[in-house]
Design a protein around this motif. Structure first.
Motif, PDB file in Angstrom:
ATOM      1  N   SER A  32      12.796  -0.650 -59.507  1.00 46.83           N
ATOM      2  CA  SER A  32      12.249   0.419 -58.664  1.00 46.83           C
ATOM      3  C   SER A  32      11.560  -0.119 -57.424  1.00 46.83           C
ATOM      4  CB  SER A  32      11.237   1.250 -59.457  1.00 46.83           C
ATOM      5  OG  SER A  32      10.081   0.474 -59.753  1.00 46.83           O
ATOM      6  N   GLY A  33      11.221  -1.411 -57.448  1.00 45.53           N
ATOM      7  CA  GLY A  33      10.464  -1.996 -56.356  1.00 45.53           C
ATOM      8  C   GLY A  33       8.977  -1.701 -56.427  1.00 45.53           C
ATOM      9  N   MET A  34       8.552  -1.043 -57.486  1.00 40.21           N
ATOM     10  CA  MET A  34       7.144  -0.660 -57.636  1.00 40.21           C
ATOM     11  C   MET A  34       6.550  -1.201 -58.921  1.00 40.21           C
ATOM     12  SD  MET A  34       7.142   3.399 -56.547  1.00 40.21           S
ATOM     13  CE  MET A  34       8.507   3.818 -57.661  1.00 40.21           C
ATOM     14  N   CYS A  35       5.257  -1.486 -58.869  1.00 39.88           N
ATOM     15  CA  CYS A  35       4.474  -1.705 -60.082  1.00 39.88           C
ATOM     16  C   CYS A  35       4.176  -0.341 -60.687  1.00 39.88           C
ATOM     17  CB  CYS A  35       3.176  -2.427 -59.719  1.00 39.88           C
ATOM     18  SG  CYS A  35       1.987  -2.547 -61.076  1.00 39.88           S
ATOM     19  N   VAL A  36       4.052  -0.280 -61.993  1.00 42.43           N
ATOM     20  CA  VAL A  36       3.735   0.993 -62.641  1.00 42.43           C
ATOM     21  C   VAL A  36       2.450   1.585 -62.080  1.00 42.43           C
ATOM     22  CG1 VAL A  36       3.116   2.093 -64.836  1.00 42.43           C
ATOM     23  CG2 VAL A  36       4.990   0.431 -64.756  1.00 42.43           C
ATOM     24  N   HIS A  41       2.671   9.752 -60.818  1.00 41.02           N
ATOM     25  CA  HIS A  41       2.737  10.155 -62.227  1.00 41.02           C
ATOM     26  C   HIS A  41       3.701  11.313 -62.431  1.00 41.02           C
ATOM     27  CE1 HIS A  41      -0.280  12.795 -60.465  1.00 41.02           C
ATOM     28  NE2 HIS A  41      -0.209  13.598 -61.521  1.00 41.02           N
ATOM     29  N   ARG A  42       4.185  11.897 -61.354  1.00 39.15           N
ATOM     30  CA  ARG A  42       5.157  12.982 -61.468  1.00 39.15           C
ATOM     31  C   ARG A  42       6.552  12.555 -61.006  1.00 39.15           C
ATOM     32  NH1 ARG A  42       2.033  17.008 -63.100  1.00 39.15           N
ATOM     33  NH2 ARG A  42      -0.098  17.167 -62.313  1.00 39.15           N
ATOM     34  N   GLY A  43       6.704  11.279 -60.668  1.00 33.94           N
ATOM     35  CA  GLY A  43       8.006  10.774 -60.260  1.00 33.94           C
ATOM     36  C   GLY A  43       8.910  10.521 -61.451  1.00 33.94           C
ATOM     37  N   LYS A  44      10.198  10.340 -61.177  1.00 36.68           N
ATOM     38  CA  LYS A  44      11.171  10.163 -62.254  1.00 36.68           C
ATOM     39  C   LYS A  44      10.926   8.886 -63.049  1.00 36.68           C
ATOM     40  CE  LYS A  44      14.644   7.864 -59.343  1.00 36.68           C
ATOM     41  NZ  LYS A  44      16.050   7.885 -58.862  1.00 36.68           N
ATOM     42  N   GLU A  45      10.394   7.845 -62.374  1.00 32.85           N
ATOM     43  CA  GLU A  45      10.173   6.580 -63.078  1.00 32.85           C
ATOM     44  C   GLU A  45       9.091   6.736 -64.151  1.00 32.85           C
ATOM     45  OE1 GLU A  45      11.683   5.768 -58.958  1.00 32.85           O
ATOM     46  OE2 GLU A  45       9.965   6.885 -59.762  1.00 32.85           O
ATOM     47  N   PHE A  46       7.936   7.306 -63.762  1.00 34.87           N
ATOM     48  CA  PHE A  46       6.882   7.440 -64.762  1.00 34.87           C
ATOM     49  C   PHE A  46       7.225   8.504 -65.790  1.00 34.87           C
ATOM     50  CE2 PHE A  46       2.913   8.919 -66.622  1.00 34.87           C
ATOM     51  CZ  PHE A  46       2.472   7.714 -67.153  1.00 34.87           C
ATOM     52  N   GLU A  52       9.499   8.244 -73.066  1.00 35.75           N
ATOM     53  CA  GLU A  52       9.911   7.229 -74.039  1.00 35.75           C
ATOM     54  C   GLU A  52       8.741   6.828 -74.929  1.00 35.75           C
ATOM     55  OE1 GLU A  52      11.907   3.828 -72.502  1.00 35.75           O
ATOM     56  OE2 GLU A  52      13.533   4.985 -71.576  1.00 35.75           O
ATOM     57  N   ALA A  53       7.555   6.706 -74.343  1.00 34.26           N
ATOM     58  CA  ALA A  53       6.382   6.327 -75.135  1.00 34.26           C
ATOM     59  C   ALA A  53       6.111   7.376 -76.208  1.00 34.26           C
ATOM     60  CB  ALA A  53       5.164   6.157 -74.231  1.00 34.26           C
ATOM     61  N   GLU A  54       6.171   8.645 -75.824  1.00 33.23           N
ATOM     62  CA  GLU A  54       5.924   9.696 -76.809  1.00 33.23           C
ATOM     63  C   GLU A  54       7.002   9.707 -77.890  1.00 33.23           C
ATOM     64  OE1 GLU A  54       5.669  14.533 -77.363  1.00 33.23           O
ATOM     65  OE2 GLU A  54       5.213  13.680 -75.390  1.00 33.23           O
ATOM     66  N   ALA A  55       8.262   9.564 -77.488  1.00 35.62           N
ATOM     67  CA  ALA A  55       9.360   9.584 -78.465  1.00 35.62           C
ATOM     68  C   ALA A  55       9.224   8.439 -79.460  1.00 35.62           C
ATOM     69  CB  ALA A  55      10.698   9.516 -77.746  1.00 35.62           C
ATOM     70  N   ASP A  56       8.863   7.255 -78.975  1.00 37.73           N
ATOM     71  CA  ASP A  56       8.720   6.099 -79.869  1.00 37.73           C
ATOM     72  C   ASP A  56       7.513   6.254 -80.787  1.00 37.73           C
ATOM     73  OD1 ASP A  56      10.981   4.904 -78.830  1.00 37.73           O
ATOM     74  OD2 ASP A  56       9.894   3.597 -77.448  1.00 37.73           O
ATOM     75  N   ILE A 244      -0.591   3.956 -70.513  1.00 33.30           N
ATOM     76  CA  ILE A 244       0.533   4.604 -71.193  1.00 33.30           C
ATOM     77  C   ILE A 244       1.745   3.697 -71.187  1.00 33.30           C
ATOM     78  CG2 ILE A 244       2.155   6.543 -71.057  1.00 33.30           C
ATOM     79  CD1 ILE A 244      -0.229   8.217 -69.963  1.00 33.30           C
ATOM     80  N   TYR A 245       1.993   3.047 -70.073  1.00 34.79           N
ATOM     81  CA  TYR A 245       3.110   2.096 -69.957  1.00 34.79           C
ATOM     82  C   TYR A 245       2.978   0.970 -70.980  1.00 34.79           C
ATOM     83  CZ  TYR A 245       5.065  -2.242 -67.919  1.00 34.79           C
ATOM     84  OH  TYR A 245       5.669  -3.467 -67.717  1.00 34.79           O
ATOM     85  N   VAL A 246       1.798   0.356 -71.054  1.00 37.65           N
ATOM     86  CA  VAL A 246       1.613  -0.757 -71.997  1.00 37.65           C
ATOM     87  C   VAL A 246       1.718  -0.243 -73.433  1.00 37.65           C
ATOM     88  CG1 VAL A 246       0.055  -2.568 -72.796  1.00 37.65           C
ATOM     89  CG2 VAL A 246       0.210  -2.054 -70.357  1.00 37.65           C
TER      90      VAL A 246
END
Length: 360
Positions: A32-36, A41-46, A52-56, A244-246
């Motif tokens: 993405s060229g970005m750090c998390v 927080h409303r973009g497609k990447e986050f 995925e975090a919630e599903a896992d 959330i990412y970690v």
């Protein structure tokens, strides 16, 4: 770098594989060229990251569909207030089990908002056990029953899930969530600070049954209403995105290493090794917690001769065994051996403990 093992109670050790992934993705998450930390927080990447975090997380704990998972800020302390504001009225009776420091803080805060009934306490034996359920003096019409499943400071852990009948069961699971399988359907609400078994500090996860949402009393601050966060899928305001990412990476690490069932087996092995070392030291070390209630996550112990405490800590530090000093309120030593602590770390600690005892 010299190998060290961090026995801190929290913020606590994270899996090395997770830290290496964070390092590799720090300046460029998945092309993405970005750090998390830079992402909307409303973009497609986050959006991908949090979904995925919630599903896992749901997969790890087999969370039923009629429960919401919330990524919140403010730590468990924030939930000490949110809980009575959302599930009780000023005139409601709320039942609390007192098993130590964190139970008592939760009780103190709840008294600001509802009529607290302490159903049982372990203060009579210096906080070293879990009171038998048969002795609990419950309210006839409690709005909920609250307990702390693992007292981080005292090292007392519930080895079972209390029976709350039709009363919603609420649990502060900050220091042992994901360490063993759970039957989520027996709970109304579970909350857990992230900084022990989940990820960085500054985030709390909540699992709440949907029928308990939408009941916040009038005047509850918007940010303290579980329904507000549930309706917005934890995105009512800017959430703790990096935490959330970690956490999501930790969830994947857990799944790749056998899930919570495998973690429980590892945790039993680690705790057994450490407690055996303490119990077989001919009194050089002792654990104050009664055996049936000993925590698998936080192991407090003392040296019979407290004059040796400083030498023990200095020697441990020299051997790469860090953060073993007990909480300031109780003293002694404490080894926190959460999911991310490898068996090798506990082996290194017990070898040092045996060598130190022999040298004195």
């Amino acid at each position: 770098m010299t190998q060290v093992y961090n026995f801190s109670s929290g913020p606590a050790v994270l899996p090395r594989d997770v830290l290496l992934t964070v390092q590799a993705e720090m300046t460029d998450w998945h092309g993405s060229g970005m750090c998390v930390m830079e992402m909307s927080h409303r973009g497609k990447e986050f959006t991908q990251i949090i979904h995925e975090a919630e599903a896992d997380f749901r997969k790890l704990l087999n969370i039923p569909a009629n429960y919401k998972v919330l990524f919140l800020q403010g730590g468990a302390h924030f939930n000490f207030s949110m809980l009575p504001l959302n599930l009780a009225t000023e005139s409601s009776a709320v039942d609390y089990v007192d098993t130590g420091h964190w139970s008592r803080i939760a009780i103190k805060e709840a008294r600001r908002y509802a009529k607290v009934n302490v159903v049982a306490s372990n203060e009579d034996r210096n906080g070293t056990y879990v009171p038998d359920e048969a002795s609990w003096k419950r309210s006839d019409n409690a709005a909920y029953l609250h307990y702390c499943s693992n007292e981080t400071i005292g090292g007392v852990e519930f080895q079972h899930t209390p029976d709350s009948g039709d009363v919603p069961l609420v649990c502060d699971m900050s220091s042992n969530i994901l360490s063993r399988p759970l039957d989520i359907a027996r709970y109304g609400l579970i909350y857990a600070g992230a900084q022990k078994n989940i990820g960085p500090s500054g985030m709390t996860l909540a699992i709440i049954r949907e029928d308990l949402l939408g009941k916040a009393r009038a005047g509850t601050p918007t940010m303290m209403d579980y329904q507000v966060h549930a309706a917005a899928d934890s995105l009512y305001n800017t959430p703790p995105t990096f935490a959330i990412y970690v956490a999501g990476l930790v969830f994947k690490w857990l799944l790749n290493n056998g899930g919570v069932g495998a973690m429980e087996a590892r945790n039993i092995e680690k705790a057994s090794l450490l407690y055996e070392t303490i119990d077989n030291s001919n009194g050089f070390y002792n654990c104050p917690v009664e055996r049936p209630f000993r925590s698998r996550m936080n192991v407090p112990f003392r040296l019979a001769d407290e004059a040796l405490d400083d030498a023990f800590l200095e020697g441990a530090q020299a051997h790469g065994l860090l953060q073993l000093k007990g909480h300031r309120s109780v003293g002694g030593m404490r080894a926190s051996i959460y999911n991310a602590m490898p068996l090798e770390g506990v082996r290194a600690l017990t070898e040092f403990m045996r060598d130190f005892a022999r040298s004195k």
